[in-house]
Write a protein that holds these residues in place. Structure first.
Motif, mmCIF file in Angstrom:
data_model
loop_
_atom_site.group_PDB
_atom_site.id
_atom_site.type_symbol
_atom_site.label_atom_id
_atom_site.label_comp_id
_atom_site.label_asym_id
_atom_site.label_seq_id
_atom_site.Cartn_x
_atom_site.Cartn_y
_atom_site.Cartn_z
ATOM 1 N N PRO A 1 0.840 -1.215 0.000
ATOM 2 C CA PRO A 1 0.000 0.000 0.000
ATOM 3 C C PRO A 1 0.869 1.257 0.000
ATOM 4 O O PRO A 1 1.905 1.316 0.679
ATOM 5 C CB PRO A 1 -0.805 -0.112 1.300
ATOM 6 C CG PRO A 1 -0.726 -1.556 1.681
ATOM 7 C CD PRO A 1 0.603 -2.042 1.189
ATOM 8 N N GLN A 2 0.467 2.253 -0.759
ATOM 9 C CA GLN A 2 1.218 3.515 -0.820
ATOM 10 C C GLN A 2 0.629 4.504 0.198
ATOM 11 O O GLN A 2 -0.122 5.418 -0.158
ATOM 12 C CB GLN A 2 1.151 4.087 -2.244
ATOM 13 C CG GLN A 2 1.754 3.177 -3.299
ATOM 14 C CD GLN A 2 3.228 2.914 -3.037
ATOM 15 O OE1 GLN A 2 4.055 3.829 -3.086
ATOM 16 N NE2 GLN A 2 3.554 1.668 -2.727
ATOM 17 N N ARG A 3 0.983 4.287 1.436
ATOM 18 C CA ARG A 3 0.505 5.166 2.500
ATOM 19 C C ARG A 3 1.562 5.246 3.587
ATOM 20 O O ARG A 3 2.395 4.323 3.727
ATOM 21 C CB ARG A 3 -0.805 4.637 3.091
ATOM 22 C CG ARG A 3 -0.688 3.248 3.685
ATOM 23 C CD ARG A 3 -1.909 2.847 4.473
ATOM 24 N NE ARG A 3 -1.843 1.447 4.911
ATOM 25 C CZ ARG A 3 -1.095 1.018 5.936
ATOM 26 N NH1 ARG A 3 -0.364 1.862 6.642
ATOM 27 N NH2 ARG A 3 -1.109 -0.272 6.258
ATOM 28 N N PRO A 4 1.586 6.311 4.354
ATOM 29 C CA PRO A 4 2.541 6.411 5.460
ATOM 30 C C PRO A 4 2.343 5.261 6.452
ATOM 31 O O PRO A 4 1.216 4.894 6.785
ATOM 32 C CB PRO A 4 2.192 7.762 6.103
ATOM 33 C CG PRO A 4 1.526 8.538 5.018
ATOM 34 C CD PRO A 4 0.776 7.527 4.199
ATOM 35 N N GLY A 5 3.439 4.648 6.853
ATOM 36 C CA GLY A 5 3.385 3.580 7.848
ATOM 37 C C GLY A 5 3.253 2.183 7.283
ATOM 38 O O GLY A 5 3.322 1.195 8.025
ATOM 39 N N ALA A 6 3.060 2.067 5.944
ATOM 40 C CA ALA A 6 2.879 0.739 5.355
ATOM 41 C C ALA A 6 4.134 -0.120 5.503
ATOM 42 O O ALA A 6 4.049 -1.313 5.828
ATOM 43 C CB ALA A 6 2.496 0.866 3.875
ATOM 44 N N LEU A 7 5.290 0.497 5.283
ATOM 45 C CA LEU A 7 6.540 -0.262 5.411
ATOM 46 C C LEU A 7 6.768 -0.662 6.866
ATOM 47 O O LEU A 7 7.181 -1.798 7.153
ATOM 48 C CB LEU A 7 7.719 0.572 4.900
ATOM 49 C CG LEU A 7 9.109 -0.069 5.040
ATOM 50 C CD1 LEU A 7 9.155 -1.407 4.318
ATOM 51 C CD2 LEU A 7 10.184 0.871 4.490
ATOM 52 N N LYS A 8 6.464 0.232 7.779
ATOM 53 C CA LYS A 8 6.619 -0.086 9.200
ATOM 54 C C LYS A 8 5.717 -1.254 9.592
ATOM 55 O O LYS A 8 6.126 -2.151 10.346
ATOM 56 C CB LYS A 8 6.285 1.140 10.053
ATOM 57 C CG LYS A 8 6.477 0.910 11.549
ATOM 58 C CD LYS A 8 6.168 2.171 12.345
ATOM 59 C CE LYS A 8 6.331 1.917 13.835
ATOM 60 N NZ LYS A 8 5.997 3.127 14.626
#
Length: 417
Positions: A342-349
């Motif tokens: 997903p391309q949203r803040p926090g997705a990688l975390k």
């Protein structure tokens, strides 16, 4: 057969002016691991770090005795070239060595160092077939002598000197129950099997090929020599498209079941293990016989004396990273995934929180951002225990991640990894 033993004895005696016997060593580490006595015939300790010097020496020695003065020609990007170069310098005779243009510079430099002023190296073609054709054309037009890599009686006779040395070096009271030897063109295996038979040795033979180049096994299954349409040349010292004519005549008496195919990735684990544990540098072909110990049934090794022919140690350390990578994948300790992130803040975390305490990201790369909301990511993960991946994949599913394991997909992995 007595004539063969006598001829090999003459070759072996003459060879001593070139180099001493290579070592026969009982290996404690492999013996404990396999539950038997494992002996290694260390052809990686010859002057050119492979057995190929033996056949080249015997072939040229015989031509010189017949009054043939050369020049001597071969097509090779590896051990055969280096063996020929060494022998040409020894006899003070001219040699012309054809190599593909794609040959690594390290191999060219080593060959030139072995031959010195007595050899000329010609780089021709991108592939071996082009190079070999050029060598044959040169030999025909210049009246030069082509030195075959394996398919000649004098080459086989020279390689059989390995067997004579082994039987001379074997500790008192040791009779080998089994001999494990790699097969490429078949020169070494032909020499060994013929010598053991002629000498009345009852050892069983295990013939080993890389899984990606099963020339002998396929030919035995078909009952005739088969030319492989495609083959994997990772094990470059034993990957050939077709077994030799003379060598197949010698080896065709063996059933196809007696040929073990070693997966290339698994072979890499043996190369790394022998380097890390024993400090022994092996090329892929040189590790085949040792790796094949893993395929022996307990009844075929328990309490037995097993001889492994270590055929070569010309390893190009520029390949070390690839070998390590393949070893990890073979052991199930490394996988590659393509994720739909997903391309949203926090997705990688959020994804990082799914990793276990022994999981480590070794590669992270966006492949494509085709939509505003999602992107495709290539991710490489290394872990300490193969079982850890089952837990990671379950957690990815539970969290609704779209993913694909491409570790075993040769096409995808070849393009992306």
């Amino acid at each position: 057969m007595p004539d063969f033993l006598s001829a090999v004895a003459d070759a072996t005696t003459a060879m001593r002016e070139l180099f001493p016997q290579t070592a026969l060593q009982e290996n404690v580490f492999l013996s404990q691991k396999a539950g038997c006595r494992v002996f290694l015939k260390r052809e990686d300790l010859s002057p050119v770090r492979s057995y190929k010097i033996r056949g080249a020496f015997n072939f040229i020695r015989k031509r010189l005795s017949e009054g043939v003065d050369g020049p001597f020609v071969c097509a090779s990007a590896g051990n055969h070239a280096q063996g020929l170069a060494f022998v040409c310098r020894h006899f003070g005779k001219q040699g012309v060595i054809f190599m593909p243009v794609t040959t690594p510079q390290q191999k060219i430099d080593k060959t030139r160092a072995f031959g010195g002023e007595f050899i000329e190296i010609r780089l021709v073609g991108d592939y071996f077939d082009d190079c070999n054709r050029a060598a044959l054309d040169y030999a025909a037009s210049e009246g030069a002598v082509m030195v075959p890599p394996f398919d000649h009686d004098d080459i086989i006779e020279g390689q059989a000197s390995v067997a004579q040395e082994v039987l001379e070096q074997a500790p008192a009271g040791v009779a080998f129950d089994r001999v494990i030897v790699a097969v490429g063109g078949g020169g070494l295996a032909s020499g060994l099997t013929r010598y053991f038979d002629a000498a009345g040795q009852g050892a069983q033979f295990t013939l080993v090929e890389p899984a990606g180049a099963p020339s002998l096994k396929t030919s035995l299954e078909k009952g005739e020599r088969v030319a492989l349409k495609r083959f994997d040349n990772f094990v470059d010292g034993a990957a050939v498209g077709q077994i030799g004519e003379r060598t197949f005549d010698t080896l065709k008496r063996y059933p196809a079941s007696q040929v073990v195919l070693v997966p290339e990735d698994r072979l890499c684990t043996t190369i790394i293990e022998m380097l890390n544990v024993e400090g022994v540098v092996l090329e892929p072909a040189g590790a085949l016989a040792i790796d094949a110990l893993k395929d022996l049934a307990v009844r075929d090794r328990s309490g037995k004396a097993i001889l492994c022919i270590v055929s070569g140690g010309n390893f190009d350390f520029e390949r070390l990273a690839e070998v390590k990578e393949r070893a990890l994948r073979s052991e199930g300790l490394k996988k590659y995934f393509v994720l739909r992130m997903p391309q949203r803040p926090g997705a990688l975390k959020d994804f990082l929180n799914l990793l276990g305490p022994e999981d480590d990201i070794t590669r992270f790369e966006y492949l494509k951002k085709s939509a505003r909301n999602f992107g495709s990511v290539l991710i490489g993960i290394e872990t300490k225990n193969p079982a850890n991946f089952a837990g990671l994949m379950a957690r990815m599913n539970d969290n609704g991640l779209a993913w694909q394991d491409i570790s075993e997909n040769e096409l995808m992995a070849g393009l992306l990894v």
